[in-house]
Write a protein that holds these residues in place. Structure first.
Motif, PDB file in Angstrom:
ATOM      1  N   ALA A  16       0.826  -1.211   0.000  1.00 51.65           N
ATOM      2  CA  ALA A  16       0.000   0.000   0.000  1.00 51.65           C
ATOM      3  C   ALA A  16       0.859   1.259   0.000  1.00 51.65           C
ATOM      4  O   ALA A  16       0.484   2.281  -0.588  1.00 51.65           O
ATOM      5  CB  ALA A  16      -0.933  -0.003   1.202  1.00 51.65           C
ATOM      6  N   THR A  17       2.009   1.203   0.653  1.00 48.84           N
ATOM      7  CA  THR A  17       2.924   2.347   0.639  1.00 48.84           C
ATOM      8  C   THR A  17       3.497   2.553  -0.756  1.00 48.84           C
ATOM      9  O   THR A  17       3.577   3.685  -1.261  1.00 48.84           O
ATOM     10  CB  THR A  17       4.060   2.133   1.647  1.00 48.84           C
ATOM     11  OG1 THR A  17       3.506   1.970   2.957  1.00 48.84           O
ATOM     12  CG2 THR A  17       5.015   3.317   1.648  1.00 48.84           C
ATOM     13  N   GLU A  18       3.875   1.449  -1.401  1.00 50.21           N
ATOM     14  CA  GLU A  18       4.448   1.532  -2.746  1.00 50.21           C
ATOM     15  C   GLU A  18       3.443   2.070  -3.758  1.00 50.21           C
ATOM     16  O   GLU A  18       3.786   2.851  -4.648  1.00 50.21           O
ATOM     17  CB  GLU A  18       4.933   0.153  -3.179  1.00 50.21           C
ATOM     18  CG  GLU A  18       5.659   0.132  -4.514  1.00 50.21           C
ATOM     19  CD  GLU A  18       6.226  -1.229  -4.858  1.00 50.21           C
ATOM     20  OE1 GLU A  18       6.667  -1.414  -6.000  1.00 50.21           O
ATOM     21  OE2 GLU A  18       6.223  -2.106  -3.976  1.00 50.21           O
ATOM     22  N   SER A  19       2.166   1.679  -3.608  1.00 48.52           N
ATOM     23  CA  SER A  19       1.142   2.119  -4.560  1.00 48.52           C
ATOM     24  C   SER A  19       0.629   3.523  -4.267  1.00 48.52           C
ATOM     25  O   SER A  19      -0.043   4.134  -5.098  1.00 48.52           O
ATOM     26  CB  SER A  19      -0.042   1.142  -4.540  1.00 48.52           C
ATOM     27  OG  SER A  19      -0.767   1.248  -3.320  1.00 48.52           O
ATOM     28  N   GLY A  20       0.889   4.033  -3.062  1.00 50.24           N
ATOM     29  CA  GLY A  20       0.380   5.348  -2.669  1.00 50.24           C
ATOM     30  C   GLY A  20      -0.961   5.295  -1.979  1.00 50.24           C
ATOM     31  O   GLY A  20      -1.515   6.338  -1.606  1.00 50.24           O
ATOM     32  N   ALA A  21      -1.506   4.083  -1.794  1.00 46.29           N
ATOM     33  CA  ALA A  21      -2.801   3.962  -1.124  1.00 46.29           C
ATOM     34  C   ALA A  21      -2.709   4.316   0.351  1.00 46.29           C
ATOM     35  O   ALA A  21      -3.668   4.798   0.953  1.00 46.29           O
ATOM     36  CB  ALA A  21      -3.339   2.541  -1.285  1.00 46.29           C
ATOM     37  N   LEU A  22      -1.539   4.074   0.954  1.00 47.42           N
ATOM     38  CA  LEU A  22      -1.321   4.388   2.364  1.00 47.42           C
ATOM     39  C   LEU A  22      -0.608   5.726   2.472  1.00 47.42           C
ATOM     40  O   LEU A  22       0.461   5.916   1.869  1.00 47.42           O
ATOM     41  CB  LEU A  22      -0.489   3.283   3.015  1.00 47.42           C
ATOM     42  CG  LEU A  22      -0.356   3.324   4.538  1.00 47.42           C
ATOM     43  CD1 LEU A  22      -1.703   3.070   5.195  1.00 47.42           C
ATOM     44  CD2 LEU A  22       0.669   2.293   5.006  1.00 47.42           C
ATOM     45  N   GLN A  23      -1.209   6.674   3.218  1.00 42.29           N
ATOM     46  CA  GLN A  23      -0.620   8.003   3.355  1.00 42.29           C
ATOM     47  C   GLN A  23       0.549   7.960   4.336  1.00 42.29           C
ATOM     48  O   GLN A  23       0.466   7.312   5.377  1.00 42.29           O
ATOM     49  CB  GLN A  23      -1.675   8.995   3.853  1.00 42.29           C
ATOM     50  CG  GLN A  23      -2.852   9.162   2.911  1.00 42.29           C
ATOM     51  CD  GLN A  23      -2.451   9.817   1.610  1.00 42.29           C
ATOM     52  OE1 GLN A  23      -1.637  10.724   1.590  1.00 42.29           O
ATOM     53  NE2 GLN A  23      -3.003   9.342   0.502  1.00 42.29           N
TER      54      GLN A  23
END
Length: 289
Positions: A16-23
């Protein structure tokens, strides 16, 4: 089981961090001591992102946009029983901050059920940590869809020990107690861990203790909608705090405030908390004893 759940959480965080989904999280924090109790006050930049996202959701074609139905696939960790899912908090206040959401829509003001506590127990029984619930908007909830929350026990996390360390050490399991130095209405229940050998028993214990705490503070645990309240639970204690309002002096308070962890949207508000005093700030949004 604990290693598997923790592995799934960390793998989901990485994706999620890599995809940008996690702020990303950026914090500035300070320690404020009030009546001998330590409070951590943090400015969390992700809260500003959260406000922007809520404005965006409110102006969409469908005003009742629900981010949990379905949740973003990149944030979903997996099922917790038949009725719940574990999902990363898109706007985390602490690393590995989980949301435990109902698969079908239920209001955040609906009564907590045995199934809700069983889902929470499936996380806490293997990972410990702190479970909490914001029962309605006035209690700090930002989404209508029913969701409990969980954070790990770590040095930067909130913890009930800031308050429970001052309760009598010889309280028997199941005992109901109030903290002599806390000016707001509340109830602590000592959990009987010897009666919670597996997840099912721990879920039963959490559910029974929650209902006992509700009775002690005058809340009908079966009322729908329920009046606003906060719930927090560790492996040793459970507490319920009836709420009066969501914020005081523009500072929003959720359940973690009653575990010694306060969050502000602007660094200057740290001084506001210091000037008011954390205990008085929490009393202003709860009910005075």
């Amino acid at each position: 089981m604990s290693d598997d759940l923790l592995h799934r959480i960390d793998c989901t965080i990485s994706r999620a961090t890599e995809s940008g989904a996690l702020q990303p999280i950026r914090t500035e924090q300070t320690l404020i001591r009030d009546a001998g109790i330590d409070f951590t006050v943090r400015w969390v930049s992700s809260l500003a992102h959260k406000d922007a996202a809520r404005v965006s959701a409110a102006t969409r074609r469908i005003p009742a946009f629900n981010p949990f139905l379905p949740p973003e696939p990149e944030l979903a960790i997996g099922p917790l029983g038949e009725r719940h899912l574990a999902v990363l908090n898109k706007f985390p206040v602490i690393e590995r901050h989980l949301l435990i959401i109902t698969r079908a829509f239920e209001e955040q003001t609906a009564p907590l059920t045995h199934a809700d506590f069983l889902a929470l127990a499936s996380v806490m029984n293997v990972l410990g940590g702190l479970g909490f619930y914001n029962g309605g908007t006035e209690a700090g909830a930002s989404q209508r869809h029913k969701h409990l929350q969980w954070i790990p026990q770590a040095g930067e996390s909130a913890a009930l020990s800031a308050f429970t360390d001052r309760l009598p050490a010889n309280l028997p399991a199941g005992a109901v107690a109030t903290h002599p130095d806390l000016p707001w209405q509340h109830c602590f229940v000592r959990l009987a861990l010897e009666d919670a050998r597996d997840t099912g028993q721990f879920g039963e214990l959490l559910c029974d203790s929650f209902r006992r705490a509700c009775r002690a503070v005058g809340i009908d645990h079966g009322l729908n909608p329920m009046p606003p309240y906060n719930l927090l639970a560790s492996r040793e204690w459970l507490t319920v705090i009836p709420r009066r309002c969501e914020r005081h002096e523009h500072i929003s308070i959720n359940a973690l405030g009653f575990a010694g962890s306060l969050f502000v949207r602007q660094p200057a508000q740290i001084d506001t908390v210091r000037n008011i005093g954390p205990l008085q700030l929490l009393t202003a949004v709860a009910h005075r004893r």
